[in-house]
Design a protein around this motif. Structure first.
Motif, PDB file in Angstrom:
ATOM      1  N   GLU A 207      -9.291  -0.279  -5.154  1.00 53.31           N
ATOM      2  CA  GLU A 207      -8.358  -1.176  -4.475  1.00 53.31           C
ATOM      3  C   GLU A 207      -8.977  -2.564  -4.292  1.00 53.31           C
ATOM      4  N   GLN A 210      -9.199  -4.032  -8.077  1.00 50.73           N
ATOM      5  CA  GLN A 210      -8.010  -4.194  -8.896  1.00 50.73           C
ATOM      6  C   GLN A 210      -6.754  -4.468  -8.098  1.00 50.73           C
ATOM      7  N   GLY A 211      -6.844  -4.405  -6.775  1.00 54.48           N
ATOM      8  CA  GLY A 211      -5.685  -4.697  -5.954  1.00 54.48           C
ATOM      9  C   GLY A 211      -5.461  -6.188  -5.845  1.00 54.48           C
ATOM     10  N   PRO A 212      -4.583  -6.611  -4.925  1.00 54.60           N
ATOM     11  CA  PRO A 212      -4.296  -8.036  -4.767  1.00 54.60           C
ATOM     12  C   PRO A 212      -5.567  -8.818  -4.439  1.00 54.60           C
ATOM     13  N   TYR A 221      -9.232   3.034   3.772  1.00 54.21           N
ATOM     14  CA  TYR A 221      -8.460   3.651   2.697  1.00 54.21           C
ATOM     15  C   TYR A 221      -8.295   5.134   3.002  1.00 54.21           C
ATOM     16  N   ARG A 331      -6.665  -3.996   7.171  1.00 59.46           N
ATOM     17  CA  ARG A 331      -5.654  -3.284   6.397  1.00 59.46           C
ATOM     18  C   ARG A 331      -5.963  -1.789   6.341  1.00 59.46           C
ATOM     19  N   VAL A 333      -4.860   1.283   3.887  1.00 60.94           N
ATOM     20  CA  VAL A 333      -4.222   1.539   2.596  1.00 60.94           C
ATOM     21  C   VAL A 333      -4.067   3.044   2.421  1.00 60.94           C
ATOM     22  N   LEU A 368      -0.059  -0.075   4.440  1.00 57.34           N
ATOM     23  CA  LEU A 368       0.761  -0.099   3.234  1.00 57.34           C
ATOM     24  C   LEU A 368       0.237   0.885   2.195  1.00 57.34           C
ATOM     25  N   GLY A 370      -1.173   2.086  -1.421  1.00 53.22           N
ATOM     26  CA  GLY A 370      -2.114   1.484  -2.353  1.00 53.22           C
ATOM     27  C   GLY A 370      -1.416   0.923  -3.575  1.00 53.22           C
ATOM     28  N   THR A 371      -2.070  -0.036  -4.225  1.00 56.81           N
ATOM     29  CA  THR A 371      -1.487  -0.672  -5.410  1.00 56.81           C
ATOM     30  C   THR A 371      -1.957  -0.024  -6.710  1.00 56.81           C
ATOM     31  N   VAL A 372      -2.986   0.810  -6.647  1.00 58.94           N
ATOM     32  CA  VAL A 372      -3.594   1.346  -7.866  1.00 58.94           C
ATOM     33  C   VAL A 372      -3.005   2.700  -8.244  1.00 58.94           C
ATOM     34  N   GLY A 373      -2.491   3.461  -7.272  1.00 64.06           N
ATOM     35  CA  GLY A 373      -1.882   4.752  -7.560  1.00 64.06           C
ATOM     36  C   GLY A 373      -2.878   5.889  -7.551  1.00 64.06           C
TER      37      GLY A 373
END
Length: 403
Positions: A207, A210-212, A221, A331, A333, A368, A370-373
């Motif tokens: 995250e 490779q995340g935002p 996390y 944050r 995640v 929120l 995670g953006t990576v899955g």
């Protein structure tokens, strides 16, 4: 030894040669950690002038360390810089409770080959590691790559580990893996450096990598899978604790009179939010389900699966809220298989965190998905292997520098 096989020559501190060598290394390290960049972006990231970056990039391309490719930014032509493929590749394994994932990547953050293999319940360490080694060698052969070009292997495992020894410290979801020196076993089989960490820690690393892109330096996390664990990022680094067991929040007690956990304690979070608790709560009404079945049926609107997931998520959120009070991350995640259920899981976690944590006037916490899955542990293992790989450029005769 450099990436092209030449030995580096010692330089006197403060000399022009030392400055040139430092600038070359800065550029290589920046590309390795941030991935593909244009030369303008590379100049901004390193603090070097665009002219110096252009000169150094040309020599590193000639040396076979970097590669360039025409691209465009905001409608303008640009030259994108990446680590050259011939510098080598890295590999990653994710050993989960039911799945083995293997991937190859380059040093410029690209995944170039990948394969998943289902595993039986309570799979044995020796058999699984043998399979992992065979799959890895097969992927290399399919790419026409020799194992000598493999620079490092990162391993994400669903258990706490001692990164120094590669020893599994507690069984977690892998009951037969306790005290198995995973890193040592793989290094013996493949004769390559192996670096290992828990899947929650490496998912958190993915995250971050490779995340935002922002100034995020503190994050909790949540890895919600067959068991519950967490990766804690403090000051931009994954915090592992003195023995490597930091983040094992599935064994925080939430009910002193609850059922006995596999760790021997009573009423751990895993007994309410782990796979056994979730499928067990649905057995009478739904029969035998897997964790993926529960998530899939929830996405299809099954009210029973939605209720079980949201109840478990609320418990996780209460524990997470206490951790937010203790460590004050910016944050939270939510990742792992349960995060695929979307707001059925993320919503109750957010509500519980906001109810439990100590509020203050200087900011809040963001919760929120995670953006990576679900590939986050595997991608984090690739990132670990990259970060443990040293790419040293050769020193040319002469080139421009910044003073």
């Amino acid at each position: 030894m450099s990436a092209t096989g030449a030995k580096s020559v010692p330089r006197s501190p403060g000399s022009q040669a030392s400055l040139r060598e430092a600038n070359r290394q800065r550029i290589v390290d920046t590309v390795k950690h941030l991935g593909r960049l244009t030369q303008v972006e590379l100049a901004a990231a390193t603090g070097l002038s665009t002219a110096t970056v252009s000169t150094i990039v040309k020599t590193l391309v000639a040396d076979g360390v970097l590669a360039t490719e025409p691209t465009s930014r905001s409608g303008r032509r640009a030259l994108e810089v990446s680590i050259a493929r011939q510098v080598g590749v890295v590999a990653a394994l994710h050993v989960g409770a039911r799945t083995l994932s293997v991937a190859l990547g380059d040093l410029a953050h690209a995944v170039i080959a990948e394969r998943d293999l289902p595993l039986p319940p309570d799979h044995r360490a020796d058999t699984t590691l043998d399979r992992a080694a065979l799959i890895l060698v097969g992927l290399l052969e399919n790419l026409g790559t020799d194992i000598g070009e493999l620079r490092a292997i990162g391993v994400a495992i669903s258990a706490p580990v001692d990164r120094g020894t590669g020893l599994v410290l507690a069984p977690g979801a892998l009951r037969s893996w306790r005290d198995v020196p995973v890193a040592q076993v793989l290094e013996k089989r493949l004769a390559r450096p192996v670096h290992i960490d828990s899947d929650a820690n490496l998912a958190a690393l993915a995250e971050l990598a490779q995340g935002p892109v922002d100034d995020l330096t503190d994050m909790l996390y949540l890895q919600l899978s067959h068991e519950v664990s967490a990766g804690l990022v403090l000051g931009g680094r994954v915090y592992r604790g003195s023995s490597g067991t930091a983040g094992q929040i599935g064994h925080i007690q939430v009910d002193p009179r609850g059922p006995v956990c596999r760790c021997g304690n009573r009423g751990c979070l895993d007994t309410e939010a782990g796979e056994a608790a979730l499928v067990g709560a649905l057995r009478t009404s739904h029969g035998d389900l897997t964790l993926r079945d529960v998530v899939r049926l929830s996405a299809q609107g099954d009210s029973g699966c939605e209720r079980v997931l949201s109840d478990a998520a609320r418990r996780v959120g209460e524990v997470a809220g206490s951790l937010v009070t203790a460590f004050d991350p910016r944050r939270v995640v939510v990742g792992g298989e349960l995060a695929e259920a979307g707001d059925v899981v993320v919503g109750p976690i957010r509500e519980a965190v906001e109810r439990v944590y100590l509020r203050h006037e200087f900011g809040g916490v963001e919760v929120l998905a995670g953006t990576v899955g679900t590939r986050a542990p595997l991608l984090g293992a690739l990132e670990l292997a990259r970060r443990e790989t040293r790419v040293v450029p050769t020193e040319p005769e002469d080139e421009g520098t910044d003073s």
